[in-house]
Write a protein that holds these residues in place. Structure first.
Motif, short mmCIF file in Angstrom:
data_model
loop_
_atom_site.label_atom_id
_atom_site.label_comp_id
_atom_site.label_asym_id
_atom_site.label_seq_id
_atom_site.Cartn_x
_atom_site.Cartn_y
_atom_site.Cartn_z
N TYR A 35 -18.54 -3.86 61.50
CA TYR A 35 -17.33 -3.93 60.72
C TYR A 35 -17.71 -4.08 59.25
CZ TYR A 35 -15.03 -4.51 65.18
OH TYR A 35 -14.58 -4.31 66.46
N ILE A 36 -17.32 -3.13 58.45
CA ILE A 36 -17.72 -3.12 57.05
C ILE A 36 -16.93 -4.17 56.28
CG2 ILE A 36 -17.83 -1.72 54.95
CD1 ILE A 36 -19.75 -0.85 57.10
N GLU A 37 -17.65 -5.05 55.59
CA GLU A 37 -17.00 -6.02 54.71
C GLU A 37 -17.02 -5.46 53.29
OE1 GLU A 37 -15.49 -8.63 55.75
OE2 GLU A 37 -16.15 -8.71 57.83
N ASN A 38 -17.94 -5.91 52.46
CA ASN A 38 -18.05 -5.37 51.11
C ASN A 38 -19.48 -4.94 50.85
OD1 ASN A 38 -19.13 -7.90 51.10
ND2 ASN A 38 -18.26 -8.52 49.12
N GLU A 39 -20.08 -4.36 51.88
CA GLU A 39 -21.48 -3.97 51.78
C GLU A 39 -21.65 -2.58 51.19
OE1 GLU A 39 -22.76 -4.24 55.76
OE2 GLU A 39 -22.40 -6.38 55.94
N PHE A 40 -20.55 -1.84 51.02
CA PHE A 40 -20.66 -0.47 50.52
C PHE A 40 -20.39 -0.44 49.02
CE2 PHE A 40 -16.22 -0.95 50.80
CZ PHE A 40 -15.92 -1.34 52.09
N LEU A 41 -20.73 0.65 48.41
CA LEU A 41 -20.53 0.85 46.99
C LEU A 41 -19.05 1.03 46.70
CD1 LEU A 41 -21.83 1.37 44.18
CD2 LEU A 41 -21.82 3.80 44.77
N ILE A 42 -18.50 0.21 45.81
CA ILE A 42 -17.10 0.34 45.42
C ILE A 42 -16.97 1.49 44.43
CG2 ILE A 42 -15.12 -0.80 44.32
CD1 ILE A 42 -15.88 -2.00 46.98
N PRO A 43 -16.13 2.48 44.72
CA PRO A 43 -16.01 3.63 43.81
C PRO A 43 -15.27 3.26 42.53
CG PRO A 43 -14.40 3.78 45.57
CD PRO A 43 -15.25 2.58 45.89
N ASP A 44 -15.24 4.20 41.60
CA ASP A 44 -14.47 4.03 40.36
C ASP A 44 -13.00 4.26 40.71
OD1 ASP A 44 -13.20 4.15 37.93
OD2 ASP A 44 -14.79 5.30 36.94
N VAL A 45 -12.33 3.16 41.06
CA VAL A 45 -10.96 3.25 41.55
C VAL A 45 -10.02 3.84 40.51
CG1 VAL A 45 -8.99 1.91 42.40
CG2 VAL A 45 -11.31 1.34 43.14
N LEU A 46 -10.15 3.39 39.26
CA LEU A 46 -9.25 3.86 38.21
C LEU A 46 -9.42 5.36 37.98
CD1 LEU A 46 -9.49 0.96 35.60
CD2 LEU A 46 -7.82 1.29 37.41
N ASN A 47 -10.67 5.82 37.97
CA ASN A 47 -10.93 7.24 37.74
C ASN A 47 -10.36 8.10 38.89
OD1 ASN A 47 -12.34 9.46 36.24
ND2 ASN A 47 -13.46 9.59 38.18
N TYR A 48 -10.54 7.61 40.14
CA TYR A 48 -10.06 8.35 41.31
C TYR A 48 -8.54 8.50 41.27
CZ TYR A 48 -9.61 9.71 46.23
OH TYR A 48 -9.32 10.37 47.39
N ILE A 49 -7.84 7.38 40.99
CA ILE A 49 -6.38 7.41 40.96
C ILE A 49 -5.91 8.23 39.76
CG2 ILE A 49 -4.29 6.00 40.76
CD1 ILE A 49 -5.80 3.78 42.23
N GLN A 50 -6.64 8.16 38.65
CA GLN A 50 -6.26 8.93 37.46
C GLN A 50 -6.31 10.43 37.75
OE1 GLN A 50 -9.00 8.75 34.11
NE2 GLN A 50 -7.31 8.90 32.66
N ASN A 51 -7.35 10.88 38.46
CA ASN A 51 -7.47 12.30 38.78
C ASN A 51 -6.35 12.78 39.68
OD1 ASN A 51 -9.80 12.65 37.27
ND2 ASN A 51 -11.17 12.18 38.98
N LYS A 52 -5.84 11.88 40.51
CA LYS A 52 -4.78 12.26 41.45
C LYS A 52 -3.39 12.22 40.82
CE LYS A 52 -7.28 12.67 45.28
NZ LYS A 52 -7.30 13.87 46.13
N THR A 53 -3.18 11.31 39.84
CA THR A 53 -1.82 11.09 39.32
C THR A 53 -1.63 11.54 37.88
OG1 THR A 53 -2.38 8.86 38.55
CG2 THR A 53 -1.55 9.08 40.82
N GLY A 54 -2.73 11.65 37.12
CA GLY A 54 -2.62 12.04 35.72
C GLY A 54 -2.23 10.91 34.79
N LEU A 55 -2.16 9.67 35.30
CA LEU A 55 -1.81 8.52 34.47
C LEU A 55 -3.04 8.02 33.73
CD1 LEU A 55 0.47 6.50 36.94
CD2 LEU A 55 1.17 8.15 35.20
N THR A 56 -2.81 7.23 32.67
CA THR A 56 -3.93 6.65 31.93
C THR A 56 -4.54 5.50 32.72
OG1 THR A 56 -2.54 5.06 30.76
CG2 THR A 56 -2.80 7.24 29.76
N ARG A 57 -5.81 5.23 32.43
CA ARG A 57 -6.50 4.14 33.14
C ARG A 57 -5.81 2.80 32.88
NH1 ARG A 57 -11.90 5.47 34.70
NH2 ARG A 57 -12.58 3.30 34.40
#
Length: 880
Positions: free
Chosen positions: A672-694
């Motif tokens: 069960y994955i806790e926080n052992e993986f690399l956290i992506p650039d959340v703001l950049n990912y959502i920005q690319n999908k929505t076009g909103l500013t960071r």
């Protein structure tokens, strides 16, 4: 010509999203599978890249159920039917475009890179390659020039598969099922050039996503096993005629496609003989054998009590057609069945005549086929006259069962015209000389018709076999595909295409408006195959798709009655799809033209309302960032609980021995994955999908108080967040839309002249009794019962001075597509009031997008003086 593709077709986007959503919560940075393949004897090793799905079956099933509910698919799956996912899309609606774009989306969202497209035939393979070529620039622009390589599997270049396994870009391999279904296929045999490996191993390493095109042709045990042997991580199955709906995720059946105007409407012009009982008619339908005898089924003319009729009968060796016809004199001499040859599919008569299955004797077969050609040419000229000025080229397609009927050779091998070519040129000359059509097609007669046929080693045309697998057939398919755009150009003289009926699958052309099957018997083609070559919506000289139903009309010139054709097509659709197509196939003889009232444009009432509504607009959107932040953060607060990712780990060693590649499982466990993986650039990912500013996104996330969820399952958190933001954003955009008139831009009156509307007698329509109150002379084309009642009320009420249905080209641009309101009318009590109205049944549940388009219509007409928009309404009294 360069074909243009619309990236915003909702039904295609829904089909793509249905597959993408199956893998929701699959982390973008965990989809690569790195592996090493090596040969210990040569100390050789090489690294490859494959696909890896980290979601377990339980999570995929949950996603599948969510997609099915969203798409209204019943029953919702209770368990996974393997890792196979089915998409049903009607012929002509862009199935290939959908799965090619799905590849880009799966890569963009999850990082998957290895894809194998399995096809059942050469024709479909060539069609896929053509689509990869013509959509490449379009997809590169849509997806920021994402690197991609595609190729057709070539058994002479198996070393190319190494590149498929090792390259880190998107890799697409197109392969025919027959190339790897048998053990003796080159791909399944050890190869010295690959250090003794089997070429297929390079595909197996990558755990490809396998796209199965027309999977109903791959349901035999051998073919199913062959696909399993590709070691896929899942299969995506696309067809209009599935045999098995494994985990159906999206359905666009023939009825839905037809009703939504996504394919051409179909009409039948039937050519049949009547009272043709003067010859010794025989139509041999089939021959067969049982354990005790051979028999044949044929159609002959029998005497009945009051007349003569064509009847199907079964005959055996020694039977006398004179007796079986109830003693018709024309069968008296020479019509005893001497032999039934099942292997060669023929019979021999006592008059020394041999008749093969599909052939006829007697009757007026030639006359029927010649008349079919005439009806096709006549219809072609009529449509060419209308569509040429709209920049739309018209093509007619003839299917022939014998090439010699169109092209033949003399004893010296010289090419001659067959009877179809002779008849065609005679009839074409007759119509081209008519005043209405003179100079309409400014090319010589030899240039306007030609054939696509297989050729033998001498370059002579020949009949294709039903399987159409020979090299000459392959070359013919390539020619058809290669010249697809060329055929659409008005500068290309060719307009009438002759093709062998065995080449009926895997290719089409959007500007085929007439299809004529020239068989010496009633056509045995499946009707869906017959119409499939011309169902796609037409394009103009700019390569743009045309969506006008009055233009997109496919006429089938059939050698059978309209009723028989419609009945057979209906049966095929019910058998294939389980839905009713009743009432959607039209009889050409029932087609009538909607006429505008002469001089309506001078009518003062028309001028008064048209001068008020004729202007085009543009829009801009105003909304407060603070409102977006508040509403979006509240929406995200309501998101479901974010759950951890469950991974099942299986440790496997790859080994090679005399029998090929093998796998040894060394261990397995669940984590069960806790926080052992690399956290992506959340703001950049959502920005690319929505076009909103960071900064706006960050504020939304902070206010939602759900930011810690990103540590539990970042991908699932981002997916939920994007969905919530997008819903709020759409609502704010629609609520904040502001329209402005564009100076010197208006809908021009000549569009009424260009707008030829045809409907059918059985279609819902309103017959005009008082044409002084409208622009129509005879009938008003309507789409529903509520529109019929509204038109009836408008005509009968004294306070309605003028009304008309707004044409399809009168549309308003909105952020979510075009909106075409229903009616324009003038109502007079103390003063005149000018209305534009949208009619819907009372209490009708509207889709969200439909509500939003109507809302945009209201905003548009707020900018027009003295014009009031009402909608949705169900009767005239709702205007007040």
């Amino acid at each position: 010509m360069i074909l243009k593709f619309d990236p915003n077709q909702n039904f295609q986007l829904e089909a793509i999203k249905s597959i993408v959503d199956l893998f929701e919560a699959q982390p973008l940075n965990q989809s690569d599978l790195d592996f090493t393949f090596f040969d210990t004897s040569l100390q050789f090793s090489e690294t490859g890249v494959g696909n890896r799905i980290v979601l377990n079956d339980e999570q995929i099933l949950k996603n599948l159920q969510s997609v099915q509910r969203q798409n209204g698919i019943e029953p919702v799956s209770k368990e996974l039917d393997g890792k196979h996912f089915s998409v049903e899309m009607e012929t002509g609606t862009g199935k290939t475009y959908v799965y090619l774009r799905t590849i880009y989306e799966l890569n963009k969202n999850y990082g998957f890179k290895k894809f194998v497209i399995v096809v059942p035939s050469v024709a479909i393979r060539e069609g896929v390659i053509k689509n990869l070529q013509i959509t490449h620039k379009h997809f590169q622009n849509l997806y920021d020039k994402t690197p991609i390589n595609f190729e057709v599997y070539d058994s002479g270049k198996v070393s190319n598969l190494r590149g498929f396994a090792t390259n880190n870009n998107i890799q697409i391999l197109v392969i025919n099922i027959d190339s790897f279904a048998k053990d003796e296929n080159i791909i399944n045999r050890p190869n010295d050039k690959l250090n003794g490996k089997k070429p297929i191993e390079f595909i197996q390493y990558t755990n490809p996503i396998v796209i199965v095109d027309e999977p109903q042709n791959m349901e035999t045990p051998i073919r199913k096993k062959a696909i399993e042997n590709l070691n896929y991580c899942c299969t995506l199955r696309y067809s209009a005629t599935h045999t098995n709906f494994y985990n159906l995720v999206y359905s666009l059946n023939p009825v839905q496609a037809y009703d939504l105007g996504l394919v051409k409407h179909i009409e039948v012009d039937s050519v049949v003989s009547e009272n043709d009982f003067n010859d010794a008619f025989i139509n041999l339908q089939k021959v067969y054998s049982t354990t005790t005898k051979t028999s044949a089924k044929m159609e002959i003319i029998q005497n009945t009590t009051y007349s003569a009729e064509r009847k199907s009968i079964t005959v055996n060796v020694g039977d006398d057609l004179y007796k079986l016809s109830n003693y018709r004199e024309i069968y008296k001499n020479g019509y005893i069945i001497n032999e039934i040859d099942v292997s060669n599919e023929c019979i021999s008569l006592s008059n020394a005549d041999d008749i093969f299955v599909g052939e006829s004797r007697g009757g007026i077969t030639d006359e029927i086929m010649k008349f079919q050609i005439e009806k096709t040419i006549e219809e072609h000229f009529k449509k060419e006259r209308i569509l040429q000025k709209k920049g739309i080229k018209v093509l007619s397609l003839f299917f022939v069962d014998k090439v010699a009927n169109y092209r033949k050779y003399d004893e010296s091998g010289n090419l001659l015209k067959g009877k179809f070519a002779v008849w065609f040129e005679e009839i074409f000359n007759k119509y081209s000389e008519k005043t209405a059509y003179k100079d309409l097609i400014p090319f010589s007669i030899n240039e306007v018709h030609n054939g696509y046929f297989a050729q033998d080693k001498k370059g002579h045309f020949k009949d294709s076999q039903k399987s159409a697998k020979s090299q000459s057939d392959i070359d013919t398919f390539k020619l058809i595909m290669k010249e697809k755009e060329k055929l659409l150009s008005s500068n290309e003289p060719l307009r009438f295409i002759f093709s062998h009926s065995a080449l009926r699958e895997g290719w089409d052309n959007p500007n085929v408006f007439q299809i004529c099957t020239l068989n010496e018997t009633k056509s045995e083609l499946k009707k869906r195959q017959e119409i499939g070559r011309g169902l796609r919506l037409s394009v103009n000289q700019n390569g743009e798709r045309i969506f006008d139903n009055n233009i997109n009309r496919l006429t089938v010139i059939a050698n059978e009655s309209y009723e028989d054709f419609a009945k057979q097509l209906q049966k095929e659709i019910e058998d294939d799809c389980g839905v009713s197509f009743k009432g959607r196939i039209k009889n050409k003889r029932d087609r009538i033209k909607v006429e505008y009232r002469k001089g309506f444009e001078l009518d003062e009432n028309f001028k008064e309302i048209w001068e008020r509504i004729k202007y085009k607009t543009t829009y801009r959107v105003n909304y407060k960032s603070s409102d977006l932040i508040d509403k979006a953060s509240n929406e995200i607060k309501k998101n479901p609980e974010i759950t951890k990712i469950v991974l099942k780990s299986t440790k496997t060693a790859i080994k090679y021995d005399d029998e090929g590649v093998g796998f040894d499982i060394k261990g397995s466990k669940k984590i069960y994955i806790e926080n052992e993986f690399l956290i992506p650039d959340v703001l950049n990912y959502i920005q690319n999908k929505t076009g909103l500013t960071r900064s706006t996104i960050l504020q939304i996330l902070k206010n939602s108080k759900r930011l810690n969820d990103v540590l539990i399952n970042p991908q699932l958190f981002m997916d939920y967040t994007i969905k919530g933001i997008q819903e709020v954003l759409n609502e704010l955009i629609i609520n904040g839309i502001k329209y402005e008139k564009i100076s010197n831009k208006e809908y021009e009156m000549h569009l009424f002249e260009d707008d030829e509307i045809n409907i059918y007698l059985d279609k819902l329509k309103f017959e005009v009794k008082n044409n002084n109150k409208t622009i129509y002379n005879n009938i008003i084309p309507i789409d529903s019962n509520i529109e019929y009642e509204f038109a009836k009320e408008c005509e009968s009420r004294d306070d309605i001075e003028f009304y008309f249905k707004l044409p399809f080209w009168f549309h308003i641009k909105t952020p979510i597509g075009k909106y075409n309101p229903d009616w324009a009318l003038i109502k007079k009590n103390e003063t005149k009031v000018y209305f534009v109205a949208e009619t819907k049944s009372k209490g009708q549940q509207l889709r969200k997008s439909e509500e939003q388009r109507i809302q945009c219509g209201k905003a548009h007409f707020r900018e027009f003086d003295d014009v009031t928009f009402r909608g949705p309404i169900s009767k005239v009294s709702d205007l007040d």
